[in-house]
Write a protein that holds these residues in place. Structure first.
Motif, short mmCIF file in Angstrom:
data_model
loop_
_atom_site.label_atom_id
_atom_site.label_comp_id
_atom_site.label_asym_id
_atom_site.label_seq_id
_atom_site.Cartn_x
_atom_site.Cartn_y
_atom_site.Cartn_z
N MET A 46 145.10 -12.69 18.34
CA MET A 46 145.64 -13.51 17.25
C MET A 46 144.52 -14.01 16.35
O MET A 46 144.68 -14.09 15.12
CB MET A 46 146.45 -14.67 17.80
N TYR A 72 160.81 -16.75 12.13
CA TYR A 72 160.08 -17.31 13.27
C TYR A 72 158.63 -16.78 13.33
O TYR A 72 157.72 -17.49 13.71
CB TYR A 72 160.80 -16.97 14.58
N LYS A 73 158.44 -15.52 12.99
CA LYS A 73 157.11 -14.92 13.16
C LYS A 73 156.07 -15.57 12.27
O LYS A 73 154.88 -15.56 12.58
CB LYS A 73 157.16 -13.42 12.92
N PRO A 76 153.64 -18.89 14.08
CA PRO A 76 152.31 -18.74 14.67
C PRO A 76 151.30 -18.16 13.70
O PRO A 76 150.10 -18.49 13.76
CB PRO A 76 152.54 -17.80 15.86
N THR A 79 149.90 -20.91 11.34
CA THR A 79 149.04 -21.81 12.12
C THR A 79 147.68 -21.18 12.35
O THR A 79 146.63 -21.81 12.14
CB THR A 79 149.71 -22.14 13.47
N ALA A 80 147.69 -19.91 12.77
CA ALA A 80 146.43 -19.22 13.06
C ALA A 80 145.61 -18.99 11.80
O ALA A 80 144.37 -19.12 11.82
CB ALA A 80 146.73 -17.89 13.76
N TYR A 96 156.15 -25.05 7.96
CA TYR A 96 157.05 -23.96 8.31
C TYR A 96 158.46 -24.51 8.37
O TYR A 96 158.67 -25.72 8.21
CB TYR A 96 156.65 -23.32 9.65
#
Length: 212
Positions: A46, A72-73, A76, A79-80, A96
């Motif tokens: 990630m 949903y994808k 993360p 955030t990353a 989000y």
């Protein structure tokens, strides 16, 4: 090809994000390759993926005030990517959305920083573009200005209109869509002895039939 694009494609092959065979797409087409970013499922992977997104944003020269990840994808991913940018000295707020509105606590569908200013949307791929269109509408309603959307791959396939999903999205929303790589760059990378000749020819034939 830029270094971050090469690193992204290495990552995609290592983690089977990019697979080869016969796959039925939502469109009903039989594709010789399939792309599933959900195969990135470790911290190290990630981190590399987020760096590829962050470098793509830097290379595009897009100025923005915050990031947004559609559920949903995109959650993360945004955030990353925010963490990757912060490592390089650019600390951006992010937000989000939930799929279902929360009717207790703070309520609503938006989580994180309040949408404001110029916003870059972070998502995985653009198929029908439904999630991105919803994100654009949501951000505009909140008073923000969506300026670009970063995605991992542009398949560059024609839809019923004769345009690709990316071209339709840009036409309808006025938001620039920026992929880490397009399928043409995937083909260029694979042609360097990374897949057998039959697989390469199958992808080329598919693109010849469906590519814009």
């Amino acid at each position: 090809m830029l270094d971050h694009q090469t690193d992204f494609l290495q990552l995609a092959l290592q983690h089977e994000v990019l697979k080869f065979g016969q796959f039925t797409l939502k469109s009903g087409r039989q594709s010789p390759y399939f792309f599933n970013l959900g195969k990135i499922a470790s911290g190290a992977a990630m981190r590399r993926l987020a760096q590829a997104y962050a470098r793509t944003l830097k290379a595009a020269g897009i100025e923005c005030d915050m990031l947004f990840g559609p559920a949903y994808k995109g959650i993360p991913l945004v955030t990353a990517v925010a963490c990757a940018l912060a490592e390089w000295g650019t600390d951006l707020p992010f937000a989000y959305n939930r799929k279902e509105a929360k009717d207790h606590g703070e309520g609503g569908t938006l989580v994180g920083a309040p949408p404001r200013g110029r916003v870059v949307i972070i998502d995985d791929v653009l198929t029908a573009g439904t999630a991105l269109r919803e994100a654009v509408a949501m951000l505009k309603k909140a008073g923000a200005q969506p300026v670009a959307a970063l995605i991992a791959l542009d398949r560059q396939e024609k839809g019923p209109s004769g345009l690709s999903a990316v071209q339709e999205m840009e036409r309808d929303s006025g938001v620039r869509v920026i992929p880490i790589v397009s399928v043409r760059e995937v083909l260029s990378y694979l042609a360097e002895g990374r897949v057998d000749a039959a697989t390469l020819e199958a992808i080329r034939a598919y693109q010849g039939q469906y590519c814009i």
